[in-house]
Design an enzyme around this catalytic site. Sequence first.
Site, PDB file in Angstrom:
ATOM      1  N   THR A   1      -6.923  25.335  17.084  1.00 44.93           N
ATOM      2  CA  THR A   1      -6.180  25.924  18.181  1.00 44.93           C
ATOM      3  C   THR A   1      -5.606  27.270  17.783  1.00 44.93           C
ATOM      4  O   THR A   1      -5.063  27.415  16.693  1.00 44.93           O
ATOM      5  CB  THR A   1      -5.009  25.003  18.594  1.00 44.93           C
TER       6      THR A   1
ATOM      7  N   GLY B   1       1.371  26.480  26.557  1.00 43.28           N
ATOM      8  CA  GLY B   1       0.222  26.311  25.678  1.00 43.28           C
ATOM      9  C   GLY B   1       0.589  25.364  24.559  1.00 43.28           C
ATOM     10  O   GLY B   1       1.766  25.193  24.240  1.00 43.28           O
TER      11      GLY B   1
ATOM     12  N   LYS C   1      -6.339  25.290  26.585  1.00 36.57           N
ATOM     13  CA  LYS C   1      -5.102  24.980  25.877  1.00 36.57           C
ATOM     14  C   LYS C   1      -3.878  25.619  26.506  1.00 36.57           C
ATOM     15  O   LYS C   1      -2.773  25.476  26.007  1.00 36.57           O
ATOM     16  CB  LYS C   1      -5.238  25.440  24.423  1.00 36.57           C
TER      17      LYS C   1
ATOM     18  N   SER D   1      -3.923  26.937  14.229  1.00 37.04           N
ATOM     19  CA  SER D   1      -4.624  27.321  13.005  1.00 37.04           C
ATOM     20  C   SER D   1      -4.806  28.828  12.878  1.00 37.04           C
ATOM     21  O   SER D   1      -4.665  29.394  11.798  1.00 37.04           O
ATOM     22  CB  SER D   1      -6.009  26.664  12.967  1.00 37.04           C
TER      23      SER D   1
END
Length: 177
Positions: free
Chosen positions: A7, A51, A39, A130
């Site tokens: 993500t 989000g 997302k 990430s």
Amino acid sequence: MESFQGTTVLSIRKNGRVAMGGDGQVTIGNTVVKEHAVKVRRLAEGRVIAGFAGSVSDAFTLFERFESKLKQFNNNLLRAAVELGKEWRTDKYLRQLEALLAVCDVERSLLIAGSGEIIEPDDGIIAIGSGGPFALAAARALSAHSDLDAEGLVRESLLIAAGICIFTNANIVVETL
């Protein structure tokens, strides 16, 4: 089973506008399992953008809880965030959820974490997931050295992150207020 990664969600405020975008990639370990995940979504009849980073089922649970807090507190973003943060930290079930939420309305941008933190960034930029650090660095540099609007900054920053982070792709969804 290995943990889900992949993500990158970014929110930027500029010139009275706010944009939030996310990439579409979900991976398990080193395998891409989905390329077009969404997302980022609108809540509170379109007045709030949210989000998530983390487990999808946990994120949906948090979206539902947050939206109920928005209704309960007449769409007051800060109050709803604080109440969700308190509930998330103290509720035995919610404490097990592994996700972060980024939420924005026309006035505020907030990061909500399960440990009770509600953070409003000084520069109006939130990046989670990430690829968050890559997107954050790109967003700060582009904000300081370009004339892009909020939506353009989000798109370009996420594309830069996608070129660096193996858990981020260029299938970007952006919402603006």
